[in-house]
Design a protein around this motif. Structure first.
Motif, PDB file in Angstrom:
ATOM      1  N   LEU A 170       0.904 -12.817   3.659  1.00  0.00           N
ATOM      2  CA  LEU A 170       1.882 -11.060   4.138  1.00  0.00           C
ATOM      3  C   LEU A 170       3.096 -11.946   3.348  1.00  0.00           C
TER       4      LEU A 170
ATOM      5  N   SER B 278      -0.046   0.664   2.156  1.00  0.00           N
ATOM      6  CA  SER B 278      -0.067   1.978   1.149  1.00  0.00           C
ATOM      7  C   SER B 278       0.866   2.161   0.518  1.00  0.00           C
TER       8      SER B 278
ATOM      9  N   VAL C  79       6.032   2.551   1.320  1.00  0.00           N
ATOM     10  CA  VAL C  79       5.218   2.122   2.554  1.00  0.00           C
ATOM     11  C   VAL C  79       4.992   2.547   3.758  1.00  0.00           C
ATOM     12  N   GLY C  80       4.073   3.271   4.267  1.00  0.00           N
ATOM     13  CA  GLY C  80       4.265   3.419   5.400  1.00  0.00           C
ATOM     14  C   GLY C  80       2.886   3.026   6.530  1.00  0.00           C
ATOM     15  N   ARG C  81       2.132   2.845   5.625  1.00  0.00           N
ATOM     16  CA  ARG C  81       1.371   1.618   6.579  1.00  0.00           C
ATOM     17  C   ARG C  81       1.112  -0.009   5.953  1.00  0.00           C
ATOM     18  N   LEU C  82       0.765  -1.047   7.044  1.00  0.00           N
ATOM     19  CA  LEU C  82       0.248  -1.944   6.642  1.00  0.00           C
ATOM     20  C   LEU C  82      -0.355  -3.094   7.540  1.00  0.00           C
TER      21      LEU C  82
ATOM     22  N   ASP D 116      -3.896   2.633  -2.257  1.00  0.00           N
ATOM     23  CA  ASP D 116      -4.226   1.128  -0.881  1.00  0.00           C
ATOM     24  C   ASP D 116      -3.952  -0.355  -1.875  1.00  0.00           C
TER      25      ASP D 116
ATOM     26  N   VAL E 146      -2.557  -6.415   8.484  1.00  0.00           N
ATOM     27  CA  VAL E 146      -2.871  -7.748   8.617  1.00  0.00           C
ATOM     28  C   VAL E 146      -4.008  -8.214   9.031  1.00  0.00           C
TER      29      VAL E 146
END
Lengths: 383, 383
Positions: A192, A237, A217-220, A170, A222
């Motif tokens: 970002l 991630s 990177v599958g999750r982001l 993370d 903001v």
């Protein structure tokens, strides 16, 4: 396939389902086990996971129809929550079986809505009948490749040598949320924008470690997520994998270096501005949340899978699997091997995922034939 | 400040609140109007918006205490939903007042939970008393700068020349969701990785159009958002602003070019792989959702604000405002001007937002003094 003295002739009445979601035949002898997971991804297809359980049932059915009997039981395991889409950790029930974590710990884990594994299993009627892990003579897992190599090389069977090691992280970028309109570009600490650097670095790091390196990177997310507010915090991630532990350690170092470089670069850029707010540097926190070392599969069994394919007259090639299948945990407590079936266009974790089911000697028809061959020759199913 | 013949001595009993959320004194003569918005951002501070309404009330209170009477009423407008955090469009009630959109259309807009503006106003008791828009003799808006320039130049008053033009976009990157483990790096159509290019381009485009150019990506969503699934679709907002329409058009073209270049670059990269899936190119859709042309403020009134500051002996400097304040809509129906007060560390849209309130002749104490000076000299409040 060799003949064996009678031991079991499986029928559906012999099936058992226990509290960790495994369906099996009987357990009075250390069995050869096969299976895979029953859960999938939010937009997953119909083969990832279920194919391995179905292949195991096909083996049992074929043994029964041909009245072939084995001394050691042949058991089908249907693991739950391998993907980790709803509950953490991933590979949950195979992990409990292999002693990676306790049943109590696992049952207490909650999804995002606060529902525990215990309650979720109870709701679908699978919580009552937990059985203790038992000795396994051998573990085979049939799985679609979830990649394009077998199809590209026109091979029917993938002989899996090892599973990639993996590290999950993370990563949190701490900038400063501010109004998108008046805040001059030079003074921004836009989390970002800063995150775009490690996003691209993850891709580059994987390319450096070709062919087995993977970086995703599958999750982001903001924060605060408004059109006209500069992102003050971004959390994403990172999933790094490769086939050997040394390069995986190098990838880990490269990720830390890329994040440090991005934080320094954008802190310095902001510090050139006129405002004292720029004195607060951009910070990037990296927390490793999962580590699986690369896992080689049992050399003798891998060789038997290859030989069985040859004896059956189907083409095969050696491949490397990513970490993350239940076989990785099973390999800690039993000799284990995986058999890959080709996957259409290499696409998986997508609803259009497909396999080659049309030809009797191609794709997913073959692993159920390979498995008892390999198992009997390797001696797990003893005559 | 010049003396005026008696007309109104405002008391709280004279206040009116109408259905679009405006508090005002009386409306039987075309008034000079001041005010700002009462809403804020999810993590906004206490000055952005409320300061302008409070400054207006301070003017009224001072006029009343000093028994100063004006012929034209001096009206305070408290606009709602200027930020657009809950309802679209932004600058909602000033937009209705200026005829940018109809009251009916506005009341029918819904938030993410499906609650309409009409119901939300009814719930807080502000829906009943709508009044038709009326002529305005002049509009002044006092606002914190939400930027660092006044503080950096040690000025007390910002004389706002114009509001930046702005374009808002929804950009969607269409890739292919696939399993993070087996999918080779070269074959990926990773929408989040592709999106990193336009994310950085938005920043560069704004820098090219310094000092007034602004480029911000405040929202970004990933689909399907799982650690081990390559992003198949990424949707993000883009907010581009600058002071003149020609550069704003150039920024628009540059955004389109950057997106086309990213789509082409990553489509070609994926096409070098071995899989037929790579034949599906990466697509980036750009939808413009908001366009405000740059809005100059009324030259005579801008000059009066500058002169009033000088007469009061406080320092000032000319500044440009971003688009997005209610004054931009009011400038369409009345001569309008804005007065900026310094903002601590240039920080806004953040809970630590602060203003310089301690010294009587610094920061937010001054605009309430400047306003009636400017208004009376410019003739809106007629003797």
């Amino acid at each position: 396939m060799q003949a064996h003295s009678p031991n079991i002739v499986p029928t559906p009445a012999d099936w058992r389902i226990d509290g960790a979601g495994r369906a099996r035949l009987r357990d009075d002898l250390p069995p050869a086990m096969t299976g895979s997971h029953i859960d999938t991804q939010p937009t997953g297809g119909k083969f990832d996971g279920d194919y391995g359980g179905s292949a195991g049932l096909e083996v049992l059915s074929t043994l029964a129809e041909a009245n072939v009997q084995t001394i050691a039981p042949f058991e089908v395991a249907v693991w739950t929550n391998q993907e980790g889409s709803r509950f953490a950790p991933v590979m949950m029930s195979s992990g409990v079986f292999a002693g990676a974590f306790t049943l109590e710990h696992t049952l207490a884990q909650c999804d995002r809505d606060g529902v525990s594994v215990r309650d979720a299993l109870a709701e679908i009627g699978y919580a009552d009948e937990h059985r203790e892990p038992h000795a396994v003579g051998a573990y085979f897992e049939a799985h679609i490749e979830q990649g394009p190599l077998l199809e590209a090389h026109d091979k029917v069977i993938g002989v899996v040598q090892a599973a990639l090691g993996q590290r999950w992280y993370d990563v949190t970028v701490h900038g400063m949320d501010a109004h998108a309109r008046p805040t001059p570009m030079a003074l921004r600490r836009d989390a970002l924008l800063v995150a775009a650097d490690p996003l691209q670095a993850v891709h580059r790091i994987a390319l450096v470690h070709a062919p087995h390196g993977r970086g995703t990177v599958g999750r982001l997310g903001v924060h605060p997520t408004s059109r006209n507010v500069i992102a003050g915090r971004v959390k994403f991630s990172v999933d790094l994998r490769t086939a050997d532990d040394l390069p995986l350690t190098e990838m880990d170092r490269a990720l830390h270096a890329a994040c440090a470089q991005a934080a320094s670069k954008w802190s310095n850029t902001a510090a050139k501005g006129v405002s004292s707010s720029a004195n607060n540097p951009i910070a990037i926190d990296i927390k490793q949340v999962v580590y699986f070392p690369p896992q080689p599969f049992a050399a003798q069994w891998v060789a038997e899978v290859r030989q069985s394919a040859k004896r059956l007259g189907v083409s095969s090639m050696d491949v490397i699997n990513g970490a993350g299948d239940d076989a990785v945990y099973l390999a800690r407590v039993a000799p284990a091997a995986m058999i890959f079936a080709p996957c259409k266009d290499g696409i998986s974790h997508n609803e259009i995922e497909d396999a080659h089911t049309d030809h009797p000697e191609s794709g997913c028809n073959v692993p159920p034939q390979v498995m008892p061959n390999a198992a009997s020759n390797a001696g797990s199913i003893r005559a």
